[in-house]
Design an enzyme around this catalytic site. Structure first.
Site, PDB file in Angstrom:
ATOM      1  N   ASP A 144      44.873  31.410  43.217  1.00 15.17           N
ATOM      2  CA  ASP A 144      46.109  31.434  42.512  1.00 15.17           C
ATOM      3  C   ASP A 144      46.197  31.422  41.303  1.00 15.17           C
ATOM      4  OD1 ASP A 144      48.977  30.790  43.658  1.00 15.17           O
ATOM      5  OD2 ASP A 144      49.016  29.394  41.863  1.00 15.17           O
ATOM      6  N   GLU A 154      44.303  36.037  41.455  1.00 18.73           N
ATOM      7  CA  GLU A 154      45.365  36.272  41.668  1.00 18.73           C
ATOM      8  C   GLU A 154      45.288  36.762  39.841  1.00 18.73           C
ATOM      9  OE1 GLU A 154      50.626  35.498  42.321  1.00 18.73           O
ATOM     10  OE2 GLU A 154      48.930  33.835  41.376  1.00 18.73           O
ATOM     11  N   HIS A 189      53.832  36.896  48.686  1.00 17.45           N
ATOM     12  CA  HIS A 189      55.110  35.828  48.673  1.00 17.45           C
ATOM     13  C   HIS A 189      56.510  36.182  47.926  1.00 17.45           C
ATOM     14  CE1 HIS A 189      51.598  34.357  47.444  1.00 17.45           C
ATOM     15  NE2 HIS A 189      52.834  33.764  47.075  1.00 17.45           N
ATOM     16  N   ASP A 190      55.867  35.958  46.656  1.00 20.27           N
ATOM     17  CA  ASP A 190      56.426  36.340  45.529  1.00 20.27           C
ATOM     18  C   ASP A 190      57.076  37.471  44.707  1.00 20.27           C
ATOM     19  OD1 ASP A 190      55.158  34.362  45.298  1.00 20.27           O
ATOM     20  OD2 ASP A 190      53.821  34.707  43.676  1.00 20.27           O
TER      21      ASP A 190
HETATM   22  C1  NOJ Z   1      51.604  31.522  41.759  1.00 22.35           C
HETATM   23  C2  NOJ Z   1      52.012  32.432  43.924  1.00 22.35           C
HETATM   24  O1  NOJ Z   1      51.644  33.216  44.601  1.00 22.35           O
HETATM   25  C3  NOJ Z   1      52.970  31.386  43.349  1.00 22.35           C
HETATM   26  O2  NOJ Z   1      54.384  31.602  44.960  1.00 22.35           O
HETATM   27  C4  NOJ Z   1      53.398  30.305  43.270  1.00 22.35           C
HETATM   28  O3  NOJ Z   1      54.991  30.078  42.886  1.00 22.35           O
HETATM   29  C5  NOJ Z   1      52.428  30.023  41.670  1.00 22.35           C
HETATM   30  N1  NOJ Z   1      51.583  31.126  41.438  1.00 22.35           N
HETATM   31  C6  NOJ Z   1      52.430  28.430  41.644  1.00 22.35           C
HETATM   32  O4  NOJ Z   1      51.302  27.953  41.849  1.00 22.35           O
END
Ligand code: NOJ
Length: 585
Positions: free
Chosen positions: A211, A274, A346-347
């Site tokens: 992440d 990520e 999911h984002d």
């Molecule tokens: C990226 C994640 O994909 C997201 O869902 C999260 O809110 C932020 N990082 C903080 O961890």
């Protein structure tokens, strides 16, 4: 033509499926998805043919950000089950020949993690420096406006600094105030993270999705100072990104992590970082196998092309921008490094609602988008429900949203008069993360078969029409198209190993490219509009006798003169032909 690396890793022709456990399947009727729910749906994933499951966080968490705020890295949150449930799931995944990759969230912890509880307890606690603590700005009393140590905004609205009354100092949180940032400058923090990662690998997991991993190195002065960011017109806060995106020690930290955790293990694991804001040039460094950092990165360029100054200012995609972006990434990572390929996660809002047509041409556009993405060079990721062509949530009211980013954005924008409620809701409908978080639509029974209880977030009412049970029965469904694309990657080496040539870079409707490997060439076509579109690729006659490997609209009517039949609305086609080999010498 690109040659395979001497030792080709197993994931080179793999497809990864992301499970967001909260919304996947609920086994106990509490309205929240869980590990037993995941286990109960493995048949679906096996049928789809994916190789790897990436599990979004299931660790113990207060769930301020749905599990991306972790209070115990070595425990399963009770809402998801137990460690025993986890081990059972892992064994079943392995027994079916799949692998399991965990989410690694170590830019920050939860404020309820014992490390932070200790850290905040006093200025001389041994863990004080495990996080970023700073006094108020010189000359301003703590708590007064402007006293924050820097002017950075948080991704979830408000300042990135929170005053802690107990010691009168501020701590840094790039995300919510319940997600304090860890201080990676401290060697003990790094050691603790490495140890925890080894613990999961020893338990049998097959890798990590990391992440916001390119935020872990902050650009801190020798005197401990952090720098204010530029405040652009109309912004409430400064932009701190230059101080933490791919910061000065990021390569060192990732290399060290590889050495301490990954290197020398008997099984090759998968690591994907990520990395918001990452450039092609950065990505080459991060993924060059010789540098031993990560296997691949998630870049964000293509999912920012329909954004204005902020993610909430949405405009329609220009296809030529998408081609320019993907084309650059494909070329940049052609000989060194590796791409990951994704539309949804999911984002992100659902791709069929975003770049496709989620009305009349839902199935056609979902399958076209899948075809174009999966035929690029790189590792494709499928986000739960994407394989069904699930659509955005289309929520009408703010009380339907659950996501902290969406809810905070709406409140802050209203408070500062940055928009009227109707316009803000319109923006949320287009880009809110909750669009991707409505429960997976398993069948046409109550709550789409997701839960027998009350789902934590509303089920999309279109589940009666769009659901897995119906699609598994229908060979022409989005599900079966994804299944065929995954199978193609496994059976046609050109899909994973072939080089990539973008065609028709200036065409604003048709996406076209070539893949070539070992005497085989593919032509991939996708129509991004609801109109019939001609295909003016160079040397079209070469494709006159080619085999149509996979289409999404049935066989086209042949046209005379060695031309390629025009593409129908949202149609995609993959043609295959053997190319004469040039023999050296
Ligand atoms: C990226 C994640 O994909 C997201 O869902 C999260 O809110 C932020 N990082 C903080 O961890």
């Amino acid at each position: 033509m690109t040659s395979p690396a001497p030792e080709v890793p197993w994931w080179i022709d793999a497809v990864v499926y992301q499970v967001y456990p909260r919304s996947f399947a609920d086994s106990d009727g509490d309205g929240v998805g869980d590990l037993r729910g995941v286990a109960s749906r493995l048949d679906h994933l096996e049928r789809l043919g994916v190789d790897v499951i990436w599990l979004s966080p299931v660790y113990r968490s207060p769930h301020d950000d749905n599990g991306y705020d972790i209070s115990d890295y070595r425990a399963i949150d009770p809402s998801f089950g137990t460690l025993e449930d986890f081990d059972v799931l892992l064994a079943d995944v392995h027994a079916r020949g799949m692998r399991l990759v965990m989410d690694l969230v170590v830019n920050h912890t939860s404020d309820e993690h014992p490390w932070f509880v200790e850290s905040r307890s006093s200025t001389d606690n041994p863990k004080r420096d495990w996080y970023w603590w700073r006094p108020a700005r010189d000359g301003i009393a703590p708590g007064e406006p402007g006293a924050e140590p820097t002017n950075w905004g948080s991704f979830f609205s408000g300042s990135a600094w929170q005053l802690d009354e107990r010691t009168g100092e501020y701590y840094l949180h790039l995300f919510s105030r319940k997600q304090p940032d860890l201080n990676w400058e401290h060697p003990e923090v790094r050691r603790a993270v490495h140890e925890m990662m080894r613990w999961w690998l020893d338990r049998g997991v097959d890798g990590f999705r990391m992440d916001v991993i390119n935020f872990i190195s902050k650009d801190v002065g020798a005197d401990g100072s952090l720098t204010d960011g530029i405040v652009v017109d109309g912004a409430l806060y400064g932009d701190g990104r230059p101080s933490y995106v791919c910061g000065p020690r990021i390569h060192e930290f990732l290399h060290e992590m590889h050495r301490e955790v990954v290197a020398g293990r008997p099984d090759r694991i998968l690591t994907v970082g990520e990395m918001p804001e990452v450039t092609v040039e950065d990505a080459i460094l991060f993924t060059d196998p010789e540098r031993h950092e990560v296997d691949m990165v998630f870049q964000f360029e293509h999912v920012g092309l329909d954004h204005g100054a902020a993610k909430w200012d949405v405009h329609p995609l220009r296809l030529t921008d998408l081609k320019a972006s993907f084309g650059r990434w494909q070329a940049g990572l052609a000989s060194v490094g590796w791409n990951s390929l994704y539309w949804d996660n999911h984002d992100q809002p659902r791709i069929v609602s975003r770049f496709g047509d989620d009305g009349e041409y839902r199935e056609r556009s979902a399958t076209m988008l899948a075809t174009v993405l999966h035929l690029h060079r790189g590792t494709p990721y499928v986000y739960q429900g994407e394989e069904l062509g699930m659509t955005n949530a289309h929520f009408e009211r703010i009380d339907q949203y659950r996501d902290i980013e969406s809810v905070n954005f709406y409140a802050e924008a209203l408070e500062h008069g940055l928009g009227l409620p109707a316009a803000l809701l319109e923006a949320l409908r287009a880009v809110s993360r909750d669009n991707a978080r409505t429960p997976v639509q398993w069948d046409a029974s109550a709550n789409a078969g997701f839960t027998t209880g009350t789902p934590w977030i509303e089920v999309n009412p279109n589940y009666t029409e769009i659901n897995a049970a119906a699609q598994q029965e229908d060979p022409g469904s989005v599900f079966h198209h994804y299944r065929r694309l995954i199978e193609l990657r496994h059976t046609e080496p050109v899909v994973s190993l072939g080089d990539f040539t973008m065609l028709l870079a200036e065409d604003d409707a048709v996406y076209a490219f070539l893949r070539r490997w070992d005497g085989i060439e593919l032509l991939v076509l996708g129509n991004f509009t609801s109109q019939v579109r001609p295909v003016d690729v160079p040397d079209a006659h070469r494709w006159a006798e080619a085999e149509l490997l996979l289409g999404n609209a049935g066989d086209p009517t042949p046209v005379p003169g060695g031309r390629i039949p025009a593409l129908r609305p949202w149609e995609s086609r993959i043609y295959r032909r053997a190319v004469p080999q040039v023999v050296d010498g």
